[in-house]
Write a protein that holds these residues in place. Structure first.
Motif, mmCIF file in Angstrom:
data_model
loop_
_atom_site.group_PDB
_atom_site.id
_atom_site.type_symbol
_atom_site.label_atom_id
_atom_site.label_comp_id
_atom_site.label_asym_id
_atom_site.label_seq_id
_atom_site.Cartn_x
_atom_site.Cartn_y
_atom_site.Cartn_z
ATOM 1 N N LEU A 10 49.017 61.545 67.782
ATOM 2 C CA LEU A 10 48.555 62.723 67.039
ATOM 3 C C LEU A 10 47.034 62.771 66.878
ATOM 4 C CD1 LEU A 10 51.335 62.933 64.296
ATOM 5 C CD2 LEU A 10 50.752 64.728 65.935
ATOM 6 N N LYS A 13 45.121 65.966 67.684
ATOM 7 C CA LYS A 13 46.033 67.125 67.742
ATOM 8 C C LYS A 13 45.763 68.031 66.546
ATOM 9 C CE LYS A 13 48.782 66.023 71.269
ATOM 10 N NZ LYS A 13 48.114 66.219 72.542
ATOM 11 N N LYS A 14 46.291 69.257 66.618
ATOM 12 C CA LYS A 14 45.992 70.268 65.597
ATOM 13 C C LYS A 14 47.286 70.851 65.041
ATOM 14 C CE LYS A 14 42.137 70.966 68.656
ATOM 15 N NZ LYS A 14 41.419 69.848 68.088
ATOM 16 N N CYS A 37 45.476 63.475 62.856
ATOM 17 C CA CYS A 37 45.721 64.874 63.239
ATOM 18 C C CYS A 37 44.875 65.817 62.380
ATOM 19 C CB CYS A 37 47.215 65.161 63.008
ATOM 20 S SG CYS A 37 47.772 66.736 63.649
ATOM 21 N N ASP A 91 48.786 72.644 68.217
ATOM 22 C CA ASP A 91 49.820 71.856 68.912
ATOM 23 C C ASP A 91 51.063 71.604 68.088
ATOM 24 O OD1 ASP A 91 46.980 70.063 69.118
ATOM 25 O OD2 ASP A 91 47.777 70.884 70.989
ATOM 26 N N ARG A 92 50.953 71.761 66.777
ATOM 27 C CA ARG A 92 52.038 71.387 65.873
ATOM 28 C C ARG A 92 52.146 72.420 64.760
ATOM 29 N NH1 ARG A 92 52.121 68.396 69.587
ATOM 30 N NH2 ARG A 92 52.213 66.116 69.629
ATOM 31 N N THR A 140 49.998 74.128 76.527
ATOM 32 C CA THR A 140 49.892 72.753 76.037
ATOM 33 C C THR A 140 51.210 72.180 75.563
ATOM 34 O OG1 THR A 140 49.348 73.690 73.880
ATOM 35 C CG2 THR A 140 47.497 72.963 75.248
ATOM 36 N N GLY A 142 54.135 71.763 72.529
ATOM 37 C CA GLY A 142 53.916 71.464 71.121
ATOM 38 C C GLY A 142 55.208 71.117 70.423
ATOM 39 N N SER A 235 55.447 63.763 65.755
ATOM 40 C CA SER A 235 54.733 62.733 66.528
ATOM 41 C C SER A 235 55.449 62.405 67.836
ATOM 42 C CB SER A 235 54.613 61.456 65.694
ATOM 43 O OG SER A 235 55.843 60.731 65.732
#
Ligand SMILES: NC(=O)c1ccc[n+]([C@@H]2O[C@H](COP(=O)([O-])OP(=O)(O)OC[C@H]3O[C@@H](n4cnc5c(N)ncnc54)[C@H](O)[C@@H]3O)[C@@H](O)[C@H]2O)c1
Length: 267
Positions: A10, A13-14, A37, A91-92, A140, A142, A235
């Motif tokens: 993570l 990551k965003k 993150c 991404d999350r 990407t 996610g 994760s």
């Protein structure tokens, strides 16, 4: 095998946290931040989001805030675009907003039913779709997590509309997981049991009595218990987990096997 610092996958990551200003959203933000993150905190109230943003930046990663009402359809594209722009990607997502109304089905009006669907299901569908489209545009992939409830997995007396909405969330999570898998987007749900949150609290005596008689782990859950599950599902540790509902309930659902209550001792 990854070392400790890369175990979660993570770092950098965003993550968008919908309802990030307190409770489970705050706990999710803290756990994600400890894994490196960056987060965008979406909340109705700027001050709440700012407070959690300060906690996250104190841990290390970047935090941005987006003020908005996810129950207003028209705001959803703006909220997602603003978060994506401020973070430089997305991404999350974990979506926390939701609440139960109290009353038997015979007392539940059409308006209460609709309000419960809006608050617990409809916005989650629209937010997830908006976020998935952003992920698809970027190519990407996610991961997305929705907050359901044990009430969505069995009868929910006095909270029937809420239970139906959370069961709907579990169902739509499964469909998203199947339809969006070709885009490398995984979608899962968490079903909390009874969690002590800033919004929901009880007298210590009632909490203790309830926990001892119904919850195998003999305590109500904490927002950190939920934050840890969010961290797991967002994760790389959950790299092959898709379309599932993770019960975080201290064994409450399993204890339904004991209609007479829990055994007095563990012996
Ligand atoms: N507490 C429990 O025992 C329990 C059990 C099962 C499921 N749940 C679920 O957990 C979630 C609630 O978690 P919580 O109590 O930590 O959250 P909460 O209700 O405290 O809300 C978190 C944040 O969301 C913000 N928010 C509320 N409405 C919003 C909106 N329309 N747009 C943007 N932001 C908004 C609030 O300002 C708040 O800061 C719900 O989905 C609930 O159904 C709770």
């Amino acid at each position: 095998m990854a070392d400790e610092s890369t175990l979660f996958g993570l770092r950098g990551k965003k993550a968008l946290i919908v309802g990030g200003g307190q409770g489970m959203g705050e706990a999710s933000a803290r756990f994600l931040a400890h894994a490196g993150c960056d987060v965008a905190l979406v909340d109705l109230e700027q001050e709440r989001a700012d407070r959690v943003a300060a906690i996250v930046t104190g841990i290390g990663p970047r935090a941005v805030t987006v003020v908005g009402d996810v129950l207003d359809d028209a705001q959803i594209p703006r909220i997602v675009a603003e978060a994506e722009e401020k973070l430089g990607g997305l991404d999350r997502m974990v979506s926390i907003v939701g609440a139960a109304s109290w009353g038997s089905l015979l007392e539940t009006t059409g308006d209460i039913w609709d309000q419960q669907m809006r608050l617990n299901l409809r916005y989650f569908f629209l937010m997830s779709k908006e976020v998935a489209n952003a992920m698809i545009r970027r190519g990407t992939g996610g991961r997305i997590v929705g907050i359901a409830s044990v009430d969505g997995q069995r009868a929910s007396p006095m909270r029937g509309a809420y239970g139906a909405a959370k069961a709907g969330l579990i169902s739509v999570v499964q469909t998203m997981a199947v339809e969006w898998a070709p885009h490398n987007i995984s979608v899962n749900a968490i079903a909390p049991g009874h969690i002590v949150t800033p919004r929901l609290f009880d007298t210590p005596r009632r909490v203790e009595g309830y926990a001892n008689s119904l919850i195998p782990l003999r305590r109500r859950g904490t927002t950190d218990d939920i934050g840890k599950a969010v961290l797991f599902l967002l994760s790389d540790l959950a790299s092959y987990v898709n379309g599932t509902t993770l019960d975080v309930d201290g064994g409450l659902l399993s204890a339904n096997l004991f209609p007479q209550g829990l055994p007095a001792s563990n012996g």
